[in-house]
Design a protein around this motif. Structure first.
Motif, PDB file in Angstrom:
ATOM      1  N   ALA A   1      10.742  30.593  72.661  1.00  0.00           N
ATOM      2  CA  ALA A   1      10.860  31.781  71.490  1.00  0.00           C
ATOM      3  C   ALA A   1       9.562  32.023  71.356  1.00  0.00           C
ATOM      4  O   ALA A   1       9.760  33.121  71.484  1.00  0.00           O
ATOM      5  CB  ALA A   1      12.269  31.198  70.680  1.00  0.00           C
ATOM      6  N   ILE A   2       9.056  30.844  71.045  1.00  0.00           N
ATOM      7  CA  ILE A   2       7.630  31.974  69.599  1.00  0.00           C
ATOM      8  C   ILE A   2       6.454  32.023  70.975  1.00  0.00           C
ATOM      9  O   ILE A   2       5.912  33.411  71.074  1.00  0.00           O
ATOM     10  CB  ILE A   2       7.017  30.416  68.611  1.00  0.00           C
ATOM     11  CG1 ILE A   2       8.394  30.181  67.952  1.00  0.00           C
ATOM     12  CG2 ILE A   2       5.859  30.703  68.701  1.00  0.00           C
ATOM     13  CD1 ILE A   2       7.545  28.850  67.617  1.00  0.00           C
ATOM     14  N   MET A   3       6.583  31.201  72.238  1.00  0.00           N
ATOM     15  CA  MET A   3       5.690  31.827  73.415  1.00  0.00           C
ATOM     16  C   MET A   3       6.412  33.097  73.684  1.00  0.00           C
ATOM     17  O   MET A   3       5.346  34.245  74.221  1.00  0.00           O
ATOM     18  CB  MET A   3       5.710  31.014  74.363  1.00  0.00           C
ATOM     19  CG  MET A   3       5.115  29.792  73.806  1.00  0.00           C
ATOM     20  SD  MET A   3       4.937  28.331  74.781  1.00  0.00           S
ATOM     21  CE  MET A   3       4.244  28.748  76.805  1.00  0.00           C
ATOM     22  N   GLN A   4       7.642  33.595  73.512  1.00  0.00           N
ATOM     23  CA  GLN A   4       7.488  35.470  74.651  1.00  0.00           C
ATOM     24  C   GLN A   4       7.616  35.931  72.971  1.00  0.00           C
ATOM     25  O   GLN A   4       7.482  37.318  73.613  1.00  0.00           O
ATOM     26  CB  GLN A   4       9.352  35.721  74.242  1.00  0.00           C
ATOM     27  CG  GLN A   4       9.900  34.251  75.468  1.00  0.00           C
ATOM     28  CD  GLN A   4      11.060  34.058  75.801  1.00  0.00           C
ATOM     29  OE1 GLN A   4      11.927  34.397  74.489  1.00  0.00           O
ATOM     30  NE2 GLN A   4      11.661  33.488  77.121  1.00  0.00           N
ATOM     31  N   GLU A   5       7.161  35.551  72.253  1.00  0.00           N
ATOM     32  CA  GLU A   5       6.672  37.064  71.375  1.00  0.00           C
ATOM     33  C   GLU A   5       5.083  37.146  70.728  1.00  0.00           C
ATOM     34  O   GLU A   5       4.546  37.730  70.254  1.00  0.00           O
ATOM     35  CB  GLU A   5       6.856  36.482  69.578  1.00  0.00           C
ATOM     36  CG  GLU A   5       8.462  36.173  68.765  1.00  0.00           C
ATOM     37  CD  GLU A   5       8.897  36.011  68.066  1.00  0.00           C
ATOM     38  OE1 GLU A   5       7.706  35.500  67.147  1.00  0.00           O
ATOM     39  OE2 GLU A   5      10.536  35.149  68.164  1.00  0.00           O
ATOM     40  N   MET A   6       4.352  36.381  72.154  1.00  0.00           N
ATOM     41  CA  MET A   6       3.087  35.966  72.528  1.00  0.00           C
ATOM     42  C   MET A   6       2.689  36.957  73.497  1.00  0.00           C
ATOM     43  O   MET A   6       3.540  37.640  74.288  1.00  0.00           O
ATOM     44  CB  MET A   6       2.235  35.140  72.413  1.00  0.00           C
ATOM     45  CG  MET A   6       2.623  34.054  71.165  1.00  0.00           C
ATOM     46  SD  MET A   6       2.094  32.453  70.999  1.00  0.00           S
ATOM     47  CE  MET A   6       0.564  33.356  70.299  1.00  0.00           C
ATOM     48  N   ILE A   7       0.935  37.186  73.388  1.00  0.00           N
ATOM     49  CA  ILE A   7       0.692  38.026  74.728  1.00  0.00           C
ATOM     50  C   ILE A   7      -0.558  37.536  75.271  1.00  0.00           C
ATOM     51  O   ILE A   7      -1.591  38.026  74.789  1.00  0.00           O
ATOM     52  CB  ILE A   7       0.858  39.836  74.797  1.00  0.00           C
ATOM     53  CG1 ILE A   7      -0.091  40.341  75.330  1.00  0.00           C
ATOM     54  CG2 ILE A   7      -0.152  39.706  73.388  1.00  0.00           C
ATOM     55  CD1 ILE A   7       0.667  41.664  76.123  1.00  0.00           C
ATOM     56  N   PRO A   8      -0.796  37.776  76.423  1.00  0.00           N
ATOM     57  CA  PRO A   8      -2.055  36.936  77.109  1.00  0.00           C
ATOM     58  C   PRO A   8      -3.261  38.087  77.081  1.00  0.00           C
ATOM     59  O   PRO A   8      -2.877  38.534  77.580  1.00  0.00           O
ATOM     60  CB  PRO A   8      -1.728  36.468  78.239  1.00  0.00           C
ATOM     61  CG  PRO A   8      -0.522  37.205  79.070  1.00  0.00           C
ATOM     62  CD  PRO A   8      -0.252  37.394  77.700  1.00  0.00           C
ATOM     63  N   ILE A   9      -4.403  37.335  76.509  1.00  0.00           N
ATOM     64  CA  ILE A   9      -5.152  39.370  75.730  1.00  0.00           C
ATOM     65  C   ILE A   9      -6.706  38.591  76.694  1.00  0.00           C
ATOM     66  O   ILE A   9      -6.260  39.693  77.887  1.00  0.00           O
ATOM     67  CB  ILE A   9      -6.097  38.362  74.911  1.00  0.00           C
ATOM     68  CG1 ILE A   9      -5.159  38.879  73.046  1.00  0.00           C
ATOM     69  CG2 ILE A   9      -6.982  40.029  74.521  1.00  0.00           C
ATOM     70  CD1 ILE A   9      -4.317  39.792  74.000  1.00  0.00           C
ATOM     71  N   SER A  10      -6.993  37.879  77.645  1.00  0.00           N
ATOM     72  CA  SER A  10      -8.420  37.742  78.427  1.00  0.00           C
ATOM     73  C   SER A  10      -8.412  36.329  79.165  1.00  0.00           C
ATOM     74  O   SER A  10      -7.734  35.050  78.453  1.00  0.00           O
ATOM     75  CB  SER A  10      -9.496  38.759  78.040  1.00  0.00           C
ATOM     76  OG  SER A  10      -9.683  37.476  76.613  1.00  0.00           O
ATOM     77  N   ILE A  11      -9.320  36.222  79.922  1.00  0.00           N
ATOM     78  CA  ILE A  11      -9.770  34.723  80.212  1.00  0.00           C
ATOM     79  C   ILE A  11     -11.294  35.116  81.037  1.00  0.00           C
ATOM     80  O   ILE A  11     -11.727  35.559  80.629  1.00  0.00           O
ATOM     81  CB  ILE A  11      -9.193  34.559  82.175  1.00  0.00           C
ATOM     82  CG1 ILE A  11      -6.699  34.408  81.497  1.00  0.00           C
ATOM     83  CG2 ILE A  11      -9.087  33.360  82.375  1.00  0.00           C
ATOM     84  CD1 ILE A  11      -6.677  34.202  82.594  1.00  0.00           C
TER      85      ILE A  11
END
Length: 647
Positions: A544-554
């Motif tokens: 659930a916590i990961m669903q609150e985050m967003i990948p920015i870049s690689i």
């Protein structure tokens, strides 16, 4: 003899002539016939509905020399004396002007004497609630044990002001307001006897203005005869005449206002109110008539054809039926509640016209708002439809066939890797240098609190394929780490701390196929990583916590993940644990086994609009949400549309 007003001329002289109080007349007649007459009675009710008249008929029946089944004959000397008000055995006392202790003391002395002509001495005390507490206490003993030849009849419009000790010593009779239909019928009888020409609509308006009181209705009718004449056909009393004299609204005007309020048409409401105010209508009376009209419409809507519950003339019932067919019961109920709550505001308003306009417009707006109960009811109706039940059954069958969909409905299968040439060598997997190792051999993942700002890709680019292809790392850049050996535990009895031990991932057969570097999609990669972590039952909080985050870049095989500015501190502490980072590291490697990955969690990258972005759902999940019947029905009700699907 001078002119006698209609209220006195047509005053009932028998129990059978009482209008609207049949239950009381029947009880008193039966008591007289059976000889079970009490010593004290309390008549309660509003003005002009027959309390004092009933007391007089009761006194005549008790002293009548030739009673007829409890009814007075109105021919004997006793009946004629009581009718004319000259009887020595029936004493009427005005409680408002004879409310002191001295008056009650005089009464106590007089009750000891026997009646002059009849069987009983009857004391009728009107407005008895005006007696003082000391006067009541002086009468208390006499009222409890009066002489056998004395009867008391008390009449009051405010029974709550009468002492409970007095009420307990009396038989209480509650008089009802007289229905409009019965008042109209009685006025029609009077008009025929007086040979007055009057319209039925005019009688209905008079009856409605009387507010349930026969005396008030007869007084108004008397006034209309004086105003219009009505003794010849060309001077017929019309509804328009009644409206001009008393400033009441017609049924058509009430229907127009109610219809405008239920349709939320403020322009029509204000225009109608202005027209009525310019004609000199009584705005307070208009408000009361609106409440009564709405009540009748609601009763008609709920009870169908139960006309007996509607206090209106037969000609007005047609308007009520038409209004009930046009509008729903919840709307009528909500509007009636709004008007009841705001009734006191108009009573004490300095400018009643403005107050009435604002009250009606605001009440109409509130009554037409979408009710959450109505919305839930409509959604439940959709749910009960056969087609919805079939679709839900098919959906459940799909879930039973696919365990992954049962675990997470929003997971979408990853894109299939593109076919590559067999001669093309597969880039070798490059292990990560073990800068430091935990006790279980899991490599330490860097968690950065404050570092140089990481470039954030525009939102339009993060969802495109072939966004950034990680560079293959040569073997010479990162030597193979020494073979990991798990040291034996120092104490076999001691359990490993949950923070230092990452749960094992599912078998490789349950993991998605590897993602081709050319098909990279940050949003899709992060969704697959969330799914892999969610397969572990004890890691649902982390999911659930990961669903609150967003990948920015690689950048250089490092996946940078950011949280929003309002990300809770406790969530950050949980996701930053070494065990959780190691778990995500393993899952990410297994999703894309062609390259090595590292994860860096940034709690706050930059205070920009891009930073406020949320994790978007995959196209398949978004399409599923858009086709959901509940979502479509909600959009129809609120006239809205789905802008985006996230998470």
């Amino acid at each position: 003899m001078g002119y006698q007003v209609l209220a006195r001329k047509f005053r009932p002289q028998r129990f059978d002539e009482l209008v609207g109080q049949e239950h009381i007349a029947s009880t008193l007649k039966n008591a007289i016939v059976s000889g079970k007459v009490g010593h004290a009675y309390l008549f309660v009710g509003s003005r002009g509905i027959g309390k004092t008249t009933t007391a007089r008929i009761f006194a005549k029946s008790l002293n009548c020399k030739n009673p007829e089944k409890g009814e007075p004959c109105n021919k004997c000397d006793s009946c004629l004396e009581i009718t004319s008000g000259h009887s020595l055995d029936v004493i009427e006392i005005d409680g408002a002007s004879h409310n002191g202790v001295d008056d009650i003391r005089d009464l106590r002395e007089q009750v000891q004497y026997s009646p002059a002509n009849g069987k009983y001495k009857v004391y009728i005390i009107d407005e008895v609630h005006m007696l003082t507490k000391q006067a009541w206490n002086a009468l208390l003993k006499t009222l409890e044990e009066p002489p056998p030849h004395v009867k008391f009849v008390f009449a009051t419009t405010e029974p709550e002001k009468v002492l409970p000790t007095i009420i307990s010593r009396c038989q209480r009779f509650d008089f009802k307001r007289i229905p409009v239909q019965k008042i109209v019928a009685r006025l029609r009888e009077i008009a025929e006897k007086e040979k007055v020409f009057v319209e039925d609509a005019a009688l209905a308006s008079i009856a409605r203005s009387a507010n349930g009181g026969m005396r008030d209705a007869q007084s108004i009718f008397d006034q209309m005869i004086a105003f219009c004449g009505g003794l010849v056909e060309k001077e017929t009393i019309t509804e328009k005449n009644v409206i001009e004299v008393f400033g009441i609204a017609t049924s058509t005007e009430l229907m127009r206002i109610v219809d405008a309020m239920l349709c939320d048409n403020p322009s029509e409401i204000i225009q109608t109110i202005n027209n009525l105010a310019d004609k000199g209508r009584d705005l307070e009376r208009l408000y009361s008539d609106l409440l009564l009209y709405l009540r009748n419409v609601l009763v008609m809507k709920l009870s169908g054809t139960a006309k007996s519950l509607i206090d209106m003339h037969n000609e007005e019932v047609h308007f009520v039926q038409e209004m009930a067919k046009k509008h729903s019961a919840p709307s009528l109920q909500q509007l009636l509640q709004e008007l009841i709550v705001k009734e006191a505001q108009l009573k004490y308003a300095a400018n009643k016209r403005i107050s009435l306009e604002v009250t009606l417009v605001s009440s109409a707006r509130n009554a037409n708002l979408v009710n959450i109960d109505d919305l839930l009811q409509q959604l439940n109706q959709i749910k009960r439809k056969p087609e919805n039940s079939v679709s839900s059954e098919n959906e459940s069958k799909k879930k039973n066939l696919n365990p992954e969909l049962m675990a997470n409905e929003q997971v979408v299968a990853p894109p299939q890797p593109q076919k590559t040439d067999l001669n093309t060598p597969k880039p070798p997997e490059i292990p990560i240098l073990p800068e430091s190792q935990t006790t279980d051999g899991t490599p330490t993942i860097e968690c950065v609190e404050s570092e140089p700002e990481i470039p954030i890709l525009p939102e339009s680019q993060t969802t495109e394929k072939k966004q950034i292809i990680p560079k293959p790392v040569e073997k010479t850049e990162r030597p193979n780490p020494p073979e990991e050996k798990t040291p034996p535990p120092a104490n076999p009895q001691k359990k490993t701390s949950p923070e230092k031990e990452a749960p094992s991932l599912p078998a490789s057969s349950e993991i998605h196929q590897s993602i081709d570097p050319k098909e990279l999609d940050l949003n899709n990669i992060w969704h697959q990583l969330i799914k892999e972590v969610g397969k572990i039952p004890e890691k649902q909080k982390e999911k659930a916590i990961m669903q609150e985050m967003i990948p920015i870049s690689i950048i250089d095989n490092i996946l940078y993940v950011s949280s929003d500015l309002d990300f809770p501190e406790e969530h950050y502490q949980v996701i930053s644990k070494k065990a959780n980072l190691g778990l995500m590291q393993k899952a990410l490697r297994r999703i894309s086994d062609s390259y090595s990955w590292e994860i860096v969690i940034k709690r706050s990258i930059a205070k920009t609009e891009n930073h406020k972005r949320k994790l978007k759902a995959t196209p398949e999940v978004k399409e599923k949400i858009m086709q959901n019947p509940f979502v479509q029905k909600a959009c129809d009700i609120f006239n809205g549309e789905v802008i985006d699907v996230r998470g």
